[in-house]
Design a protein around this motif. Structure first.
Motif, short mmCIF file in Angstrom:
data_model
loop_
_atom_site.label_atom_id
_atom_site.label_comp_id
_atom_site.label_asym_id
_atom_site.label_seq_id
_atom_site.Cartn_x
_atom_site.Cartn_y
_atom_site.Cartn_z
N VAL A 1 0.83 -1.20 0.00
CA VAL A 1 0.00 0.00 0.00
C VAL A 1 0.86 1.25 0.00
N LYS A 2 1.95 1.24 0.78
CA LYS A 2 2.77 2.45 0.94
C LYS A 2 3.46 2.84 -0.36
N VAL A 3 3.93 1.86 -1.13
CA VAL A 3 4.56 2.23 -2.39
C VAL A 3 3.51 2.65 -3.42
N ALA A 4 2.28 2.12 -3.31
CA ALA A 4 1.21 2.61 -4.18
C ALA A 4 0.97 4.10 -3.93
N MET A 5 1.04 4.52 -2.65
CA MET A 5 0.90 5.93 -2.32
C MET A 5 2.05 6.74 -2.93
N ALA A 6 3.27 6.23 -2.81
CA ALA A 6 4.43 6.93 -3.37
C ALA A 6 4.33 7.03 -4.89
N MET A 7 3.89 5.95 -5.54
CA MET A 7 3.72 5.98 -6.99
C MET A 7 2.69 7.02 -7.40
N SER A 8 1.60 7.10 -6.64
CA SER A 8 0.55 8.06 -6.96
C SER A 8 1.03 9.49 -6.78
N ILE A 9 1.81 9.73 -5.73
CA ILE A 9 2.35 11.08 -5.51
C ILE A 9 3.21 11.51 -6.70
N LEU A 10 4.12 10.63 -7.13
CA LEU A 10 4.99 10.99 -8.24
C LEU A 10 4.22 11.09 -9.55
N LYS A 11 3.24 10.23 -9.75
CA LYS A 11 2.44 10.31 -10.97
C LYS A 11 1.70 11.65 -11.01
N THR A 12 1.24 12.12 -9.86
CA THR A 12 0.49 13.36 -9.79
C THR A 12 1.38 14.57 -10.01
N ILE A 13 2.55 14.59 -9.39
CA ILE A 13 3.40 15.79 -9.47
C ILE A 13 4.40 15.75 -10.62
N ALA A 14 4.75 14.54 -11.09
CA ALA A 14 5.80 14.42 -12.10
C ALA A 14 5.32 13.77 -13.39
N GLY A 15 4.10 13.22 -13.38
CA GLY A 15 3.58 12.58 -14.59
C GLY A 15 3.97 11.13 -14.76
N MET A 16 4.68 10.57 -13.78
CA MET A 16 5.09 9.17 -13.87
C MET A 16 5.40 8.64 -12.48
N GLY A 17 5.20 7.34 -12.29
CA GLY A 17 5.50 6.73 -10.99
C GLY A 17 5.84 5.26 -11.19
N GLN A 18 7.12 4.93 -11.19
CA GLN A 18 7.61 3.57 -11.44
C GLN A 18 7.99 2.89 -10.14
#
Length: 472
Positions: free
Chosen positions: A311-328
């Motif tokens: 769950v925690k990395v899903a949150m991190a991925m979503s944060i980066l996808k939102t602010i940077a356009g990608m979350g790997q």
């Protein structure tokens, strides 16, 4: 994005009411400045307008609007000097940062030809900043200051305001959407375990539980051949399929992607944490074999899909996808001590937007460490700056961000089908591994091309969580 959200920004301006009858020209001047300022905010946010405040009563009315709208952030335009009672009633009952925007209208005074009204209206925004911060501190409010100028444009101030709006979008996404937990975390990975009630209280994110029996049947009523064909073509446009790809080859996979997209919209899901540990036979085996590319298609459209139930990395991925356009999704793979760099990557679903070239999809007989086999996807992240974000918790359940910036460099990578990057850190590979590990993150982190620590710090201030900066 499949599930759209829009940050709600409380915006108001303040001026000292005593000035207005003394200098009537300030009334249209301030109205014009405030209207022009609101137009500079990005159209990705919803403005909750508190108006121009010159009295305590007007400040209270603005606060009522902000509370009613559940704003994600407050931006205050300082028009001239004002006392802090113009501000405090508007923000007293809010638990979001207040960004004080101190934009002077003119670059410099025309000293010989500046009268009092011109000075107060076009050259004196800075006079109130310290007072506002002092009282925000005493009220226990988070805050930031942006100083700049209107005349001639100010790219730095504009970028900072846009950055805050992007950071506020993360809070709205967590607040308005849901996390789907399918199955449970990989057994024994106790760093991934989480208290879903605590998650909701501290990060506003609500968890919906789904079992795999429901997911196996999710595509049973998907019969729109045109939609399936279009999605199959989308898959072929996104991935190079080993051995050659055809619509027929990815037809069943496309059916599931269409079903997942409908499910995401119906359930308002922006995060998925899943792990399958069954027998991988029959319909379960069919779905398990194609989950990686199917979830990758969701990530491409803004839904953070994390493997191993994290769950925690899903949150991190979503944060980066939102602010940077990608979350790997990533983790530490190896250290190349000869080259002094870290090999960082992960198997499983990934984000096509981080890939510098077309990702690949291939069949493997076994998913290492997991049941079953099927399609693996490999992405090829851009060279150059990269940001890593991990999220962890302390013994009392408080969340913490762990961040680092490095440089992805060209060179050989592993060829067994997993996404991996060769990242050089300013502190060196050995020191980075020590520092990152000592911060106590989960063994997963999210990655995005570019440098994003400054924006992550704004996200952290909005959520009121600490940040460990490992290197930048």
């Amino acid at each position: 994005m499949l599930v759209e959200t829009k940050a709600r920004i409380g915006v108001f301006a303040i001026a000292l009411g005593a000035y207005l009858p003394q200098f009537p020209s300030l009334v249209p001047e301030f109205k014009g400045q405030y209207e022009d300022f609101k137009k500079t905010l990005p159209d990705t946010v919803e403005i909750i307008d508190g108006g121009i405040v010159t009295t305590k009563e007007q400040a209270m009315e603005a606060g009522d609007r902000f509370r009613s709208a559940d704003v994600d952030l407050v931006i205050l335009q300082l028009l001239t000097y004002a006392t802090s009672y113009n501000m405090l009633p508007a923000v007293r009952d809010l638990d979001v940062p207040v960004v004080l925007v101190n934009l002077q209208k003119k670059k410099a005074p025309d000293y010989a030809n500046t009268d009092t009204a011109t000075w107060l209206g076009e050259l004196y925004a800075c006079g109130a900043v310290g007072e506002m911060v002092a009282d925000l501190e005493r009220a226990g409010k988070r805050h930031a200051v942006i100083t700049g100028v209107v005349e001639g444009g100010d790219p730095h101030a504009k970028a900072e305001i846009k950055d805050w709006c992007r950071a506020a979008q993360v809070r709205r996404r967590f607040r308005d959407t849901n996390l789907a937990q399918i199955g449970r975390p990989y057994p024994g990975m106790m760093d991934l375990y989480i208290d879903e009630t605590n998650l909701y209280h501290r990060m506003y994110l609500y968890t919906k539980q789904f079992d795999w029996e429901k997911m196996w049947a999710i595509a049973d009523d998907i019969n729109d051949e045109d939609a399936i064909r279009a999605k199959a073509q989308d898959l072929l446009d996104t991935f190079d399929v080993e051995g050659g790809g055809t619509v027929e080859k990815v037809w069943d996979m496309a059916r599931y992607v269409v079903a997942f997209e409908r499910w995401v919209k119906e359930e308002k899901i922006a995060f998925v944490a899943s792990h399958y540990d069954g027998l991988a036979k029959g319909q379960a085996g069919v779905l398990d074999s194609m989950l990686i590319p199917a979830f990758s298609m969701l990530i491409k459209q803004g839904v953070a899909c994390a493997v191993e139930g994290d769950v925690k990395v899903a949150m991190a991925m979503s944060i980066l996808k939102t602010i940077a356009g990608m979350g790997q999704l990533s983790e530490m793979y190896s250290i190349d001590f000869k080259e002094d760099l870290c090999i960082i990557g992960h198997s499983g679903s990934g984000d096509a937007d981080i890939s510098a070239k077309k990702p690949t999809m291939k069949i493997v007989d076994v998913f290492h460490g997991k049941t079953g086999g099927g399609y693996l996807t490999q992405f090829y992240p851009h060279l150059g700056p990269v940001t890593y974000l991990g999220i962890t918790q302390d013994r009392d359940g408080h969340f913490k961000f762990v961040v680092a910036e490095g440089i992805n460099q060209e060179g050989p990578i592993f060829t067994f089908g997993d996404t991996n990057m060769r990242t050089r850190f300013a502190c060196g590979a050995r020191e980075f591994c020590d520092r990152w590990s000592e911060a106590g993150p989960t063994h997963h982190m999210a990655a995005a091309s570019g440098r994003h620590i400054d924006t992550i710090l704004k996200v952290a201030k909005i959520f009121n969580v600490p940040v460990d900066i490992i290197t930048r």
